[in-house]
Design a protein around this motif. Structure first.
Motif, mmCIF file in Angstrom:
data_model
loop_
_atom_site.group_PDB
_atom_site.id
_atom_site.type_symbol
_atom_site.label_atom_id
_atom_site.label_comp_id
_atom_site.label_asym_id
_atom_site.label_seq_id
_atom_site.Cartn_x
_atom_site.Cartn_y
_atom_site.Cartn_z
ATOM 1 N N MET A 86 -14.527 0.498 4.953
ATOM 2 C CA MET A 86 -13.240 0.008 4.445
ATOM 3 C C MET A 86 -12.912 -1.352 5.075
ATOM 4 O O MET A 86 -13.054 -1.531 6.273
ATOM 5 N N ALA A 87 -12.471 -2.258 4.233
ATOM 6 C CA ALA A 87 -12.062 -3.552 4.773
ATOM 7 C C ALA A 87 -10.709 -3.377 5.441
ATOM 8 O O ALA A 87 -9.736 -3.002 4.796
ATOM 9 N N VAL A 88 -10.659 -3.588 6.736
ATOM 10 C CA VAL A 88 -9.409 -3.349 7.445
ATOM 11 C C VAL A 88 -8.397 -4.440 7.143
ATOM 12 O O VAL A 88 -7.273 -4.180 6.759
ATOM 13 N N TYR A 89 -8.803 -5.642 7.274
ATOM 14 C CA TYR A 89 -7.917 -6.739 6.898
ATOM 15 C C TYR A 89 -8.763 -7.981 6.699
ATOM 16 O O TYR A 89 -9.861 -8.086 7.229
ATOM 17 N N LEU B 254 -3.174 2.696 3.583
ATOM 18 C CA LEU B 254 -3.843 2.678 4.887
ATOM 19 C C LEU B 254 -4.375 1.275 5.197
ATOM 20 O O LEU B 254 -4.231 0.763 6.314
ATOM 21 N N GLU B 255 -4.943 0.657 4.187
ATOM 22 C CA GLU B 255 -5.494 -0.690 4.366
ATOM 23 C C GLU B 255 -4.375 -1.680 4.717
ATOM 24 O O GLU B 255 -4.502 -2.487 5.641
ATOM 25 N N HIS C 154 -3.076 -1.228 8.347
ATOM 26 C CA HIS C 154 -3.929 -1.929 9.326
ATOM 27 C C HIS C 154 -3.634 -3.426 9.296
ATOM 28 O O HIS C 154 -3.426 -4.058 10.331
ATOM 29 N N GLU C 155 -3.618 -3.966 8.092
ATOM 30 C CA GLU C 155 -3.427 -5.404 7.917
ATOM 31 C C GLU C 155 -2.085 -5.858 8.498
ATOM 32 O O GLU C 155 -2.021 -6.846 9.245
ATOM 33 N N PHE D 57 -1.948 -5.715 12.323
ATOM 34 C CA PHE D 57 -2.645 -6.869 12.898
ATOM 35 C C PHE D 57 -1.786 -8.114 12.790
ATOM 36 O O PHE D 57 -1.671 -8.903 13.715
ATOM 37 N N ARG E 221 -2.724 -0.071 17.449
ATOM 38 C CA ARG E 221 -2.398 0.684 16.234
ATOM 39 C C ARG E 221 -2.755 2.162 16.301
ATOM 40 O O ARG E 221 -2.259 2.950 15.500
#
Lengths: 299, 307
Positions: free
Chosen positions: A1-4, B109-110, B113-114, B117, B125
């Motif tokens: 999964m691409a986290v950011y 969820l993605e 995280h983003e 950050f 986190r």
């Protein structure tokens, strides 16, 4: 999964939004996930199936003469699988489910309420009905698995082994299991959520819940003794449910009353017990509605 | 962005908001007022936490009563006090909030995280929020407010309890959100500098009523030059005389006068007028107009003295 992908800029989400049903299941899903991480919950939840497993064995033995002979049991000593048998297991499973609920319920509301988390829920497109419905769903689902789902499986196991028209002749048992359990689940879940909304610690919530049910029963008895009345029994939740379950299990498919052994006539007419349960449910709902709000009112 | 239409809120017999009517169009609006002015009550009413006793309000053209659900899906809200769900990690908390706002599970969820950050909580986190410091909790609150990409952000005292570096960081993040992602902002604060740094318009509340509504840029330009003066003598005659010559004045609670000079007038002329009126100038100071002046003036004009 691409986290950011980009630290330097926050990019708003523009895509598809979920529907109401999907959104309703969010609160239960997160609650189930937290519960699955609790070892004590998993241990007690598993222990709740000890009685149904024992009953499963009993049903099997009832239909297996070779096994009975091998174990040296007199066939006359075996219980007849019928209304009374399922009534007793329903009583046991409902009480077991109550202890599980005393463990689970405070953990559902307190993490939100203790930390002023409710404004975060209600500032989103989530209504109080959906929030409380989600929490109630968790308790109903857990208790259902322990009570009517497990007992229905036993019923179908017995029906499969008995064969013939047993399932049709005893369909009343299935209805009694389902309705008796569901009324218990709904009432106790409402009481559990209400009590949980009034305490600040999980342990206190569980203890208070057990206290509300068991101490109220004692208080009811005391009222009966002091005022020489029988209305104190309306505080005794377990007694009331015992009588309601006996009543539900006392009919056969043709509507004829079957005498359930070892039961005494109820102190008050059953209508009083039903009305009392409705009042308890209404009071709990009103208190819960008042307590669960986005902000504290300081008077 | 925000329209109040005779909005009135009453708790029992106490009128907390008194028939407020205003229309604000700018991208970032500051909600100012002394403690107890009704700022948080106004935010709570817009969010539907308090029912409005009378009147209504519209956020982005959506009525707070009739289009509540639609409106809430466009809002991100950061409350004043500590607000979180204990027992879960920061990423699960922010993800839960994103899902409740309507984001599908994987995307929520993605985005969690983003966003963590982006707010600077990336390394923390997987820690439970109850273990966070005050500054980190504030950032987590900001993260949950923006994770779903709201069109309007309601921030209630976002710099509460932050040390100067953390406050600076929070204001930078807020400015980034407003300037780069086009989100509109309603910032409630009693810290004038926070509002001055982030907002274009200010709505000043005092005792549940609107004490003023100003565009900060316009105010700064129009009242660029003013004097703060302390005099002894016939203050009323002095005030009447300077007003005759095109100045406008207001009196602070401690007796000082604030005088806004017209373009063609110098401070020396004020001194000469005082001399002519036999008023003794004890102190005279040239100042630039700040939000504090606008705020004090708004509150004083309405009630005579600052509450």
């Amino acid at each position: 999964m691409a986290v950011y992908s980009n630290h330097s800029r926050h990019q708003p989400y523009q895509g598809r939004l979920t529907g109401p049903l999907e959104r309703f299941m969010i609160i239960p899903r997160y609650a189930f996930r937290s519960l699955s991480e609790s070892k004590i919950f998993l241990l007690l939840f598993t222990a709740c199936f000890a009685v149904p497993l024992g009953c499963l064995l009993m049903i099997y033995l009832n239909h297996n003469l070779d096994a009975i002979k091998m174990l040296g049991i007199d066939p006359k000593d075996l219980n007849l699988i019928g209304n009374t048998f399922f009534l007793r297991i329903t009583e046991i499973q409902c009480i077991c489910s109550f202890f599980i609920m005393a463990l689970v319920a405070p953990g559902l509301l307190l993490p939100d309420m203790n930390n002023n988390g409710l404004p975060l829920y209600f500032s989103r497109p989530i209504t109080k009905q959906v929030y409380l419905g989600g929490k109630l769903f968790v308790l109903v689902a857990i208790q259902s698995v322990i009570t009517w789902v497990a007992l229905s499986l036993l019923f179908f196991f017995q029906a499969g082994l008995a064969g013939g028209s047993w399932i049709f002749d005893h369909a009343d048992i299935l209805w009694a299991i389902f309705s008796g359990s569901l009324v218990w689940i709904l009432i106790t879940s409402l009481i559990a959520l209400t009590v949980s909304s009034m305490v600040r610690w999980k342990a206190a919530g569980g203890a208070l819940l057990l206290g509300v049910v068991f101490i109220a029963s004692g208080m009811g008895e005391a009222i009966n003794e002091i005022f020489r009345t029988r209305y104190g029994i309306l505080f005794n939740l377990i007694y009331m449910f015992e009588k309601i379950w006996e009543w539900l299990f006392s009919f056969n498919v043709h509507g004829n009353v079957i005498v359930v052994p070892a039961s005494e006539a109820p102190y008050l007419p059953l209508t009083y017990y039903w009305l009392d349960l409705i009042v308890i449910a209404a009071v709990c709902t009103a208190l819960l509605w008042r307590k669960v709000r986005a902000f504290e009112v300081v008077k | 962005m925000l329209e109040l239409d005779n909005l009135k809120v009453q708790f029992g017999k106490q009128e907390v908001l008194k028939s407020l009517s205003v229309s604000l169009e700018s991208r970032a609006v500051g909600l100012l007022g002394p403690n107890g002015a009704g700022k948080t009550t106004l935010l709570n009413t817009l969010l539907g936490f308090n029912p409005a006793t009378a009147g209504t309000a519209r956020v982005l053209g959506l009525d707070i009563k009739q289009d509540a659900a639609r409106m809430k899906s466009l809002i991100g809200y950061m409350p004043e006090n500590d607000s979180f769900v204990s027992g879960i990690t920061a990423v699960r908390f922010v993800s839960l909030m994103a899902e409740l706002s309507g984001l599908p599970r994987e995307i929520a969820l993605e985005k969690a995280h983003e966003t963590l950050f982006w707010t600077g909580l990336g390394e923390a986190r997987y820690r439970k929020i109850e273990t966070f410091s005050q500054g980190m909790k504030q950032l987590a609150k900001l993260a949950q407010a923006i994770v779903h990409g709201p069109k309007v952000l309601f921030l209630d005292e976002p710099t509460n309890g932050l040390d100067p570096p953390a406050r600076r960081r929070m204001l930078t993040l807020i400015n980034d959100i407003v300037n780069k992602s086009g989100t509109r902002l309603l910032l409630s604060s009693h810290l004038l500098r926070d509002v001055e740094e982030c907002c274009q318009d200010v709505l000043i509340l005092n005792q549940g009523d609107i004490a003023g509504c100003h565009n900060l840029e316009e105010e700064k330009e129009s009242k660029f030059k003013f004097l703060e003066i302390e005099i002894q003598g016939d203050k009323d005659s002095f005030t009447a005389e300077i007003e005759k010559r095109g100045c406008s004045s207001a009196e602070y609670a401690d007796g000082r006068l604030k005088i806004v000079l017209p373009e063609n007038m110098s401070a020396a002329e004020i001194f000469m007028i005082a001399l002519d009126m036999d008023a003794e100038v004890r102190k005279m100071e040239m100042k630039r107009s700040t939000l504090e002046d606008i705020f004090l003036q708004a509150v004083e004009n309405r009630h005579g003295s600052v509450q």
